[in-house]
Enzyme design. Structure first.
Site, PDB file in Angstrom:
ATOM      1  N   ARG A  97       3.223   7.640  -0.409  1.00  0.00           N
ATOM      2  CA  ARG A  97       4.277   8.623  -0.657  1.00  0.00           C
ATOM      3  C   ARG A  97       5.199   8.206  -1.810  1.00  0.00           C
ATOM      4  O   ARG A  97       5.525   9.006  -2.678  1.00  0.00           O
ATOM      5  CB  ARG A  97       5.107   8.778   0.628  1.00  0.00           C
ATOM      6  CG  ARG A  97       6.094   9.918   0.613  1.00  0.00           C
ATOM      7  CD  ARG A  97       6.983   9.851   1.864  1.00  0.00           C
ATOM      8  NE  ARG A  97       6.229   9.643   3.077  1.00  0.00           N
ATOM      9  CZ  ARG A  97       5.768  10.632   3.852  1.00  0.00           C
ATOM     10  NH1 ARG A  97       6.007  11.872   3.552  1.00  0.00           N
ATOM     11  NH2 ARG A  97       5.081  10.345   4.947  1.00  0.00           N
ATOM     12  N   CYS A 134      -1.746  33.664   9.879  1.00  0.00           N
ATOM     13  CA  CYS A 134      -1.443  34.255  11.176  1.00  0.00           C
ATOM     14  C   CYS A 134      -1.003  33.202  12.189  1.00  0.00           C
ATOM     15  O   CYS A 134      -1.706  32.925  13.168  1.00  0.00           O
ATOM     16  CB  CYS A 134      -2.668  34.993  11.689  1.00  0.00           C
ATOM     17  SG  CYS A 134      -3.263  36.157  10.473  1.00  0.00           S
ATOM     18  N   GLU A 135       0.123  32.570  11.935  1.00  0.00           N
ATOM     19  CA  GLU A 135       0.727  31.581  12.829  1.00  0.00           C
ATOM     20  C   GLU A 135       2.235  31.664  12.633  1.00  0.00           C
ATOM     21  O   GLU A 135       2.698  31.714  11.486  1.00  0.00           O
ATOM     22  CB  GLU A 135       0.315  30.142  12.445  1.00  0.00           C
ATOM     23  CG  GLU A 135      -1.147  29.816  12.485  1.00  0.00           C
ATOM     24  CD  GLU A 135      -1.659  29.515  13.890  1.00  0.00           C
ATOM     25  OE1 GLU A 135      -0.848  29.247  14.795  1.00  0.00           O
ATOM     26  OE2 GLU A 135      -2.892  29.582  14.054  1.00  0.00           O
ATOM     27  N   GLU A 176       0.826  -1.219   0.000  1.00  0.00           N
ATOM     28  CA  GLU A 176       0.000   0.000   0.000  1.00  0.00           C
ATOM     29  C   GLU A 176       0.854   1.261   0.000  1.00  0.00           C
ATOM     30  O   GLU A 176       0.764   2.076   0.911  1.00  0.00           O
ATOM     31  CB  GLU A 176      -0.864   0.024   1.274  1.00  0.00           C
ATOM     32  CG  GLU A 176      -1.615  -1.234   1.564  1.00  0.00           C
ATOM     33  CD  GLU A 176      -2.122  -1.291   3.014  1.00  0.00           C
ATOM     34  OE1 GLU A 176      -1.685  -0.478   3.852  1.00  0.00           O
ATOM     35  OE2 GLU A 176      -2.960  -2.137   3.290  1.00  0.00           O
TER      36      GLU A 176
HETATM   37  C1  LIG Z   1      -0.795   5.989   5.411  1.00  0.00           C
HETATM   38  C2  LIG Z   1      -0.901   4.562   5.148  1.00  0.00           C
HETATM   39  C3  LIG Z   1      -0.243   3.993   4.045  1.00  0.00           C
HETATM   40  C4  LIG Z   1       0.641   4.775   3.122  1.00  0.00           C
HETATM   41  O1  LIG Z   1       1.794   5.237   3.745  1.00  0.00           O
HETATM   42  P1  LIG Z   1       2.977   5.850   2.853  1.00  0.00           P
HETATM   43  O2  LIG Z   1       4.022   6.153   3.840  1.00  0.00           O
HETATM   44  O3  LIG Z   1       2.437   7.069   2.194  1.00  0.00           O
HETATM   45  O4  LIG Z   1       3.384   4.823   1.886  1.00  0.00           O
HETATM   46  C5  LIG Z   1      -0.433   2.651   3.815  1.00  0.00           C
HETATM   47  N1  LIG Z   1      -1.209   1.892   4.616  1.00  0.00           N
HETATM   48  C6  LIG Z   1      -1.853   2.406   5.682  1.00  0.00           C
HETATM   49  C7  LIG Z   1      -2.700   1.535   6.509  1.00  0.00           C
HETATM   50  C8  LIG Z   1      -1.724   3.757   5.990  1.00  0.00           C
HETATM   51  O5  LIG Z   1      -2.332   4.250   7.055  1.00  0.00           O
END
Ligand SMILES: *Cc1c(COP(=O)(O)O)cnc(C)c1O
Length: 403
Positions: free
Chosen positions: A263, A328-329, A260
């Site tokens: 990034r 404004c931070e 999954e």
């Molecule tokens: C955020 C997340 C990802 C993706 O993370 P990356 O660092 O963007 O690859 C994959 N699986 C789950 C369950 C997440 O919460």
């Protein structure tokens, strides 16, 4: 990327996000190729960049979607992701989200607690369905990344311990409404070392072997996301090494390997464009004030994250400056002590590696409209999200305004 930044900024205005779709395609195919010889599914973590056109582009290449809300599941379906490639994770799914996910008949619900498993069972029973589930295991591994994006330690809110996972699988296996077909872990984000992933794979593969021994047939081995990218000078994990580590840990197991990445897929393919408004010096300190802000790109403020900042086509002697937005931070900055040439009104600044967790974390703080988003593909550019207007922002409030 060989891009005419200035022309794009003039055409679409700033602040602006641009995404290189050819780059994203290359990332996907490189990772997919590294899985060659094994059954695999890459379900893109939609939260990194959930623009419908980005998801659709990846879906066309064969990617699935990893979602953390029913909204993201709907985005994935709208973008044309095959329902059997959609996974739904997250520690706090509401009943209506579980119900909808079961009706959509997506591949898997990732369970993150025993209590959640009971809710899913109840709702599946109500619908007369059998829910395909996996359990998110917390392998208690330090991923050696930023604490805010580290999720695989016991003190974290994510997943369940191995013993609990086992009890959940035994329960689910006996239930008429649950079908435990997967196992899942995700130990953190922006991982640049392979060792923690390897260790987690070994621990979870052992769990799968012990489940298979008691006739609980796990078919999906989901290693989560988290592959790190280069923001500055990091040396990160190569797709080949990554898959080799997974292959080794799962040797002899008949499973589909699922991952999954979020990034990894989009971060370096994106950039954020902003224009200089003013320069000023306060007590000897130089500030460059730009038209983008923390509401557009939150990572520097939230994680103190580094992004390379480039003043496009500007010559001159460089000196250090803080690049800040109009919000404004005091935390509203893109970079501190950045070496930059002298800048004037309307000079273009490009903030690199902004394709992931950029637009998706944007807000309307200070009633600032969200940026437009543009795709670059085959040498052409096209709008994939209109710039928001003031009217868009007040639409849900106006009717309640007492006259
Ligand atoms: C955020 C997340 C990802 C993706 O993370 P990356 O660092 O963007 O690859 C994959 N699986 C789950 C369950 C997440 O919460």
């Amino acid at each position: 990327m060989n891009i005419d930044y200035k022309a794009l900024a003039d055409k679409y205005g700033t602040p602006l996000y641009i995404y290189d779709f050819d780059y994203i395609e290359n990332r996907y195919t490189t990772l997919k190729d590294a899985f060659t010889g094994k059954k695999s599914l890459i379900s893109y973590a939609v939260k990194a960049n959930s623009n419908l056109s980005v998801i659709a582009h990846l879906a066309t290449l064969g990617a699935g979607a990893d979602c953390v809300s029913i909204g993201e599941v709907k985005r994935a379906l709208s973008a044309g992701v095959d329902k059997y490639k959609i996974i739904f994770s997250g520690v706090g799914k509401r009943d209506d989200e579980i119900r909808a996910a079961l009706k959509y008949d997506i591949l898997l619900l990732n369970l993150e607690s025993e209590a959640e498993m009971k809710r899913v069972e109840m709702i599946a029973k109500e619908l007369g369905k059998e829910a395909r589930i996996s359990v998110r295991v917390n392998p208690n591994i330090d991923p050696q990344t930023h604490p805010y994006i580290s999720t695989g330690l016991h003190e974290s809110k994510f997943g369940v311990e191995i013993d609990m996972a086992k009890r959940m699988y035994i329960y689910a296996n006996k239930s008429d409404y649950l079908n435990p077909v997967g196992v899942h872990f995700h130990i953190g984000s922006q991982l640049i070392k392979l060792e923690p992933i390897k260790e987690a794979c070994v621990i979870v593969a052992d769990l799968v072997r012990s489940l298979k021994a008691i006739k609980i047939d796990i078919k999906f081995f989901d290693v989560g996301g988290g592959i790190g990218v280069v923001y500055n000078d990091e040396i990160t994990i190569s797709p080949k090494d990554y898959t080799q580590a997974i292959f080794e840990a799962t040797k002899g197991l008949d499973v589909t390997l699922l991952c999954e990445p979020g990034r990894y897929m989009v971060a370096n393919g994106g950039a954020f464009f902003t224009k200089v408004l003013y320069e000023k010096v306060n007590d000897g300190k130089r500030f460059v004030i730009v038209d983008g802000a923390m509401n557009d790109l939150l990572r520097p403020s939230l994680y103190n994250a580094y992004h390379e900042i480039e003043a496009v086509g500007i010559e001159g002697e460089k000196s250090i400056a803080d690049v800040v937005g109009p919000v404004c931070e005091s935390g509203d900055f893109f970079g501190k002590n950045v070496l930059l040439p002298p800048l004037k009104h309307n000079d273009l600044i490009v903030i690199h590696t902004a394709g992931a967790y950029g637009f998706t974390m944007a807000s309307n703080y200070n009633t600032r409209a969200k940026s437009a988003e543009v795709a670059l593909q085959n040498g052409k550019d096209r709008l994939i999200r209109k710039r928001e207007t003031y009217e868009d922002q007040v639409r849900l409030e106006l009717e309640y305004l007492e006259k």
